[in-house]
Structures are given as structure tokens and as C-alpha cells.
Design a protein around this motif. Structure first.
Motif, PDB file in Angstrom:
ATOM      1  N   THR A 130      45.987  12.402  22.058  1.00 28.87           N
ATOM      2  CA  THR A 130      44.816  11.464  22.241  1.00 28.87           C
ATOM      3  C   THR A 130      45.052   9.844  21.989  1.00 28.87           C
ATOM      4  OG1 THR A 130      43.496  13.383  21.483  1.00 28.87           O
ATOM      5  CG2 THR A 130      42.352  11.057  21.554  1.00 28.87           C
ATOM      6  N   ALA A 131      45.760   9.730  20.919  1.00 29.41           N
ATOM      7  CA  ALA A 131      46.069   8.362  20.626  1.00 29.41           C
ATOM      8  C   ALA A 131      46.882   7.636  21.651  1.00 29.41           C
ATOM      9  CB  ALA A 131      46.827   8.146  19.016  1.00 29.41           C
ATOM     10  N   ALA A 132      47.916   8.473  22.212  1.00 30.62           N
ATOM     11  CA  ALA A 132      48.671   7.634  23.191  1.00 30.62           C
ATOM     12  C   ALA A 132      47.998   7.475  24.496  1.00 30.62           C
ATOM     13  CB  ALA A 132      50.062   8.830  23.699  1.00 30.62           C
ATOM     14  N   THR A 133      47.033   8.440  24.757  1.00 33.13           N
ATOM     15  CA  THR A 133      46.127   8.370  26.107  1.00 33.13           C
ATOM     16  C   THR A 133      45.432   7.069  25.963  1.00 33.13           C
ATOM     17  OG1 THR A 133      46.077  10.546  26.383  1.00 33.13           O
ATOM     18  CG2 THR A 133      44.456   9.192  27.404  1.00 33.13           C
ATOM     19  N   GLN A 134      44.785   6.866  24.644  1.00 37.29           N
ATOM     20  CA  GLN A 134      43.849   5.709  24.662  1.00 37.29           C
ATOM     21  C   GLN A 134      44.572   4.388  24.282  1.00 37.29           C
ATOM     22  OE1 GLN A 134      40.531   6.087  21.873  1.00 37.29           O
ATOM     23  NE2 GLN A 134      40.554   8.272  21.726  1.00 37.29           N
ATOM     24  N   LEU A 135      45.978   4.426  23.818  1.00 35.97           N
ATOM     25  CA  LEU A 135      46.782   3.266  23.804  1.00 35.97           C
ATOM     26  C   LEU A 135      47.233   2.776  25.191  1.00 35.97           C
ATOM     27  CD1 LEU A 135      48.743   4.101  20.380  1.00 35.97           C
ATOM     28  CD2 LEU A 135      47.178   1.904  20.995  1.00 35.97           C
ATOM     29  N   ARG A 136      47.688   3.908  26.016  1.00 33.83           N
ATOM     30  CA  ARG A 136      47.866   3.358  27.441  1.00 33.83           C
ATOM     31  C   ARG A 136      46.921   2.692  27.965  1.00 33.83           C
ATOM     32  NH1 ARG A 136      50.597   8.830  27.229  1.00 33.83           N
ATOM     33  NH2 ARG A 136      48.747   9.438  27.982  1.00 33.83           N
ATOM     34  N   ASP A 137      45.768   3.028  27.981  1.00 29.22           N
ATOM     35  CA  ASP A 137      44.409   2.631  28.622  1.00 29.22           C
ATOM     36  C   ASP A 137      44.351   1.056  28.236  1.00 29.22           C
ATOM     37  OD1 ASP A 137      44.126   4.836  29.916  1.00 29.22           O
ATOM     38  OD2 ASP A 137      42.453   5.462  28.599  1.00 29.22           O
ATOM     39  N   VAL A 138      44.681   0.738  27.292  1.00 27.73           N
ATOM     40  CA  VAL A 138      44.105  -0.750  26.503  1.00 27.73           C
ATOM     41  C   VAL A 138      45.134  -1.621  26.142  1.00 27.73           C
ATOM     42  CG1 VAL A 138      42.140   0.381  25.440  1.00 27.73           C
ATOM     43  CG2 VAL A 138      44.147  -0.154  24.128  1.00 27.73           C
ATOM     44  N   VAL A 139      46.695  -1.226  25.922  1.00 26.45           N
ATOM     45  CA  VAL A 139      47.556  -1.950  25.904  1.00 26.45           C
ATOM     46  C   VAL A 139      47.935  -2.990  26.764  1.00 26.45           C
ATOM     47  CG1 VAL A 139      49.392  -0.400  26.669  1.00 26.45           C
ATOM     48  CG2 VAL A 139      49.896  -2.159  24.726  1.00 26.45           C
ATOM     49  N   GLU A 140      48.310  -4.280  26.552  1.00 26.86           N
ATOM     50  CA  GLU A 140      48.544  -5.216  27.367  1.00 26.86           C
ATOM     51  C   GLU A 140      49.940  -5.802  26.882  1.00 26.86           C
ATOM     52  OE1 GLU A 140      45.804  -8.433  27.272  1.00 26.86           O
ATOM     53  OE2 GLU A 140      44.134  -7.018  28.105  1.00 26.86           O
ATOM     54  N   TRP A 141      50.945  -5.442  27.801  1.00 24.56           N
ATOM     55  CA  TRP A 141      52.490  -5.391  27.349  1.00 24.56           C
ATOM     56  C   TRP A 141      52.650  -7.353  27.374  1.00 24.56           C
ATOM     57  CZ3 TRP A 141      54.057  -1.929  24.355  1.00 24.56           C
ATOM     58  CH2 TRP A 141      53.669  -0.466  24.763  1.00 24.56           C
ATOM     59  N   THR A 142      52.977  -7.572  26.198  1.00 24.76           N
ATOM     60  CA  THR A 142      53.647  -9.099  26.046  1.00 24.76           C
ATOM     61  C   THR A 142      54.842  -9.052  26.624  1.00 24.76           C
ATOM     62  OG1 THR A 142      52.323  -9.309  24.164  1.00 24.76           O
ATOM     63  CG2 THR A 142      53.780 -11.036  24.360  1.00 24.76           C
ATOM     64  N   LYS A 143      55.362 -10.378  27.410  1.00 25.28           N
ATOM     65  CA  LYS A 143      56.548 -10.433  27.703  1.00 25.28           C
ATOM     66  C   LYS A 143      57.673 -11.200  26.672  1.00 25.28           C
ATOM     67  CE  LYS A 143      55.454 -10.974  32.559  1.00 25.28           C
ATOM     68  NZ  LYS A 143      55.692 -11.814  34.008  1.00 25.28           N
ATOM     69  N   ALA A 144      58.804 -10.793  26.638  1.00 21.44           N
ATOM     70  CA  ALA A 144      59.742 -11.290  25.798  1.00 21.44           C
ATOM     71  C   ALA A 144      60.369 -12.406  26.682  1.00 21.44           C
ATOM     72  CB  ALA A 144      60.521 -10.399  25.233  1.00 21.44           C
ATOM     73  N   ASP A 145      59.881 -13.390  26.904  1.00 22.36           N
ATOM     74  CA  ASP A 145      60.295 -14.540  27.681  1.00 22.36           C
ATOM     75  C   ASP A 145      60.792 -15.782  27.036  1.00 22.36           C
ATOM     76  OD1 ASP A 145      57.828 -15.512  27.060  1.00 22.36           O
ATOM     77  OD2 ASP A 145      57.121 -15.621  29.177  1.00 22.36           O
ATOM     78  N   GLY A 146      61.051 -15.682  25.910  1.00 21.25           N
ATOM     79  CA  GLY A 146      61.232 -16.957  25.012  1.00 21.25           C
ATOM     80  C   GLY A 146      62.860 -17.255  25.124  1.00 21.25           C
ATOM     81  N   ASN A 147      63.412 -18.478  25.305  1.00 20.81           N
ATOM     82  CA  ASN A 147      64.755 -18.699  25.330  1.00 20.81           C
ATOM     83  C   ASN A 147      65.318 -18.759  23.893  1.00 20.81           C
ATOM     84  OD1 ASN A 147      64.166 -21.424  24.698  1.00 20.81           O
ATOM     85  ND2 ASN A 147      63.871 -21.908  26.991  1.00 20.81           N
TER      86      ASN A 147
END
Length: 352
Positions: free
Chosen positions: A323-340
Motif C-alpha cells: 500500500t505504501a509503495a502504491t501511494q508513494l508512486r502516485d505522489v513522488v516527483e523525482w528530483t534531478k541530480a543535475d548539479g555539476n
């Protein structure tokens, strides 16, 4: 997703610990909520300018024209003023016997002061700042694990009163000990690399608890989560690439871990509100660095340990990992690791 019983006894094949998943218990009547916030004192010993109130720093990322234990830093590592272990034991004061076994609690206990200002939540930091924290963990791990009397390096972070934080300022801790703690998967017990691979293969095959995965990392709510909403970030050992020991992980990979970690913590707060949680970096014994890959667990403290847990050493969780994984997949916004590299280590700063 496969159908499961309303209550289920599960076992963690890495540690041997058991957990009962009983989702219906979340509906039981509750007394008043426990206060979650850490009291904000007017004086903050970790604030920039108060360096005199901490022991001398072991490591710092600071401006090149600044002095040790003075202002001008972005992150500091200092010995804990109130250590759980000490470098020198006091065996002369101990009267160990067969009925009362004891020994000196020896080791190193350090605090990582994660920012120079008054921020209190990991979610308030940037990917760059969290990458610096992981880099400091790695640097001190490599130093402490080389100490002849250190058998295990334990790295953790307590955020919020329910997670054991005594000061609100963003900080984490490193505790290097002479003995391997019993909760750490041990190569001669149940936590072998083969069991780790077995666990991950089963998680990736089921996919019920996977939040995201790529060639490098897997983010998952483990099958036998110790607490509700536990999230694990760990190397993908099924990708065909051998896992890299934590002490050798590249800066770019640490930045990817930092981005995943911030995304998970933000998603948990979106679902559960401002919560207390622990970060636990599980590392193999120093003598056997390839015994199993590192594990970074986010352990929310949404409930309390009570009589049954203390009596049996078996946890009860009221939100199934599926249940936790399902709800987290629905709301998570993945941050990019784009710093140099320059943003991670500004040209006017250096590690000292």
C-alpha cells in the motif's frame, strides 16, 4: 498485485527479524497524538559563529581563507560532546563476571553539522547540500573503518522528537564501534551477499513494493518493513554490474542517491505531513566490505513501540508495504541530480 491475508507474519531474510502486517489496526481508537517537534532553543551550538561550543572539527567544507573551528564553512564534522562510546575504555572500573558480562564501550562518535544556518529539515536542503552530507559520511567512513579497533561504522540521522533528535539543527551522526551490532546483517549469519541478491530478485520480480528502479539504484518498500512507510534506497545488484562499496561510490552516484532521497522524503511528507523519521545507512563489517551492499533506509516514526514489540522483538505495522509503495508512486516527483562539480564544491571552498 497478489492477494494477501488481512494479517500476516513476515520475516526479513537479511536480518532474521519478524514483523506483523496488520492494516486493520490503523482503525483502532487513538489517544492524543504525541508531540512531534523538537523544541527550538534560542541558542544553537551548531549555528555558524558558535564553533567554540563544539569540539575541534575532524572535517569541514570551508572557504579557503577561513580558519579551522571558525566561521566560513558549509559543513562540519566534530566529535560528539556526549559520546555513546569513547576512544579509551575504563576497564579498571568494570567488574565483569559470567553472570554480568560487560566490557568497555570503545569507538568514535561524531556529529555531522549539515548546514551553517538554522534549517531543521532534510527536505529544506538542496540536492547539492545532501550530496555534500553523503560525501562527508563517505570520507569519515573511510577514515574510521581503517582504525584497527573499529569493526563497524554506523551512520544515522534522527529528524524530529519521535525519532530521537535532541537538537533541531540539521545534523547526522557517525558511530564507529569495536563490535558489529546485532541488527546489522552479518556475513556469517543471515545477511550474506547471496541473500541480498535473493531478496532483491524477488522484489524486482514481484514489483508490488518497487517505487522506482534503474540500472544503478532500487527504491523499494521492503517486504518485511520494520515500520509503516519504510523506504529503502540501495544498489541494483540485478543490473549485471557488481555493487560498489559505499566507500568507493563516485560523487556523481552520491548525487543520484541524494536526489532519490530528497524525492522520497518530500513524498512522505506530502502523504503524512511533517513527520519524524530516521535515516539508517547499513554498512557491512569493516573486515568484510563485500559481505553485502550498503542500504539506506528511511524509517518514518508514525507509531510507537508498545508491550508486544518489547516482549517479542517483533514489530507490528499498520500500513502494508504494498500500500505504501502504491501511494508513494502516485505522489513522488523525482528530483534531478543535475548539479555539476563546481556547484558541489565552490571554487572558493575546500575540504579540510
Amino acid at each position: 498485485m497478489s492477494q494477501r491475508s488481512s494479517t500476516e507474519l513476515r520475516q526479513d531474510i537479511l536480518t532474521g527479524r519478524s514483523v506483523i502486517v496488520a492494516a486493520h489496526r490503523s482503525e483502532r481508537p487513538q489517544h492524543s497524538a504525541v508531540h512531534n517537534a523538537v523544541a527550538h532553543e534560542q541558542y544553537d551550538p551548531f549555528l555558524e559563529g558558535n564553533e567554540k561550543d563544539t569540539p575541534a572539527e575532524s572535517l569541514a567544507l570551508r572557504q579557503v581563507d577561513s580558519q579551522a573551528d571558525q566561521p566560513g564553512w558549509l559543513l562540519r564534522v566534530v566529535p560528539n560532546r556526549y559520546p555513546a562510546v569513547t576512544q579509551t575504555g575504563h576497564s579498571e572500573n568494570q567488574q565483569a563476571s559470567e553472570g554480568f558480562p560487560s566490557s568497555a564501550a570503545c569507538g568514535f562518535h561524531e556529529v555531522v553539522i549539515e548546514c551553517p544556518d538554522r534549517r531543521t529539515r532534510l527536505a529544506d536542503l538542496s540536492v547539492v547540500e545532501v550530496t555534500r552530507i553523503l560525501t562527508a559520511w563517505q570520507a569519515r567512513f573511510n577514515v574510521l573503518s581503517a582504525e584497527p579497533d573499529v569493526d563497524a561504522v554506523n551512520i544515522f540521522r534522527n529528524e524530529g522528537a519521535l525519532a530521537g533528535a535532541s537538537l533541531p539543527h540539521c545534523h547526522s551522526q557517525i558511530l564507529a564501534t569495536q563490535r558489529v551490532p546485532s541488527a546489522i546483517p552479518h556475513p556469517h549469519n543471515v545477511g550474506t551477499a547471496s541473500r541480498y541478491s535473493q531478496w532483491m530478485k524477488q522484489e524486482l520480480t514481484s514489483r508490488d513494493r518497487i517505487i522506482t528502479e534503474d540500472q544503478q539504484l532500487v527504491v523499494v518498500c521492503p517486504f518485511a518493513s520494520r515500520v509503516a512507510w519504510q523506504v529503502r534506497i540501495c544498489p541494483n545488484v540485478c543490473s549485471g554490474q557488481p555493487p560498489i562499496p559505499f566507500g568507493e561510490v563516485s560523487v556523481s552516484s552520491l548525487q543520484t542517491v541524494a536526489a532519490k532521497l530528497l524525492s522520497v522524503v518530500t513524498a512522505l511528507q506530502r502523504l503524512l505531513g511533517e513527520l519524524s523519521y530516521n535515516l539508517l545507512l547499513r554498512l557491512p563489517p569493516t573486515a568484510e566490505p563485500n559481505a553485502f551492499p550498503w542500504l539506506l533506509d528511511v524509517v518514518p516514526r508514525t507509531g510507537q513501540f508498545a508491550g508486544f514489540e518489547l516482549l517479542t522483538d517483533t514489530d507490528i505495522i499498520t500500513t502494508a508495504p504494498e500500500t505504501a509503495a502504491t501511494q508513494l508512486r502516485d505522489v513522488v516527483e523525482w528530483t534531478k541530480a543535475d548539479g555539476n562539480e563546481e556547484s558541489l564544491w565552490p571554487p572558493d571552498c575546500q575540504w579540510v
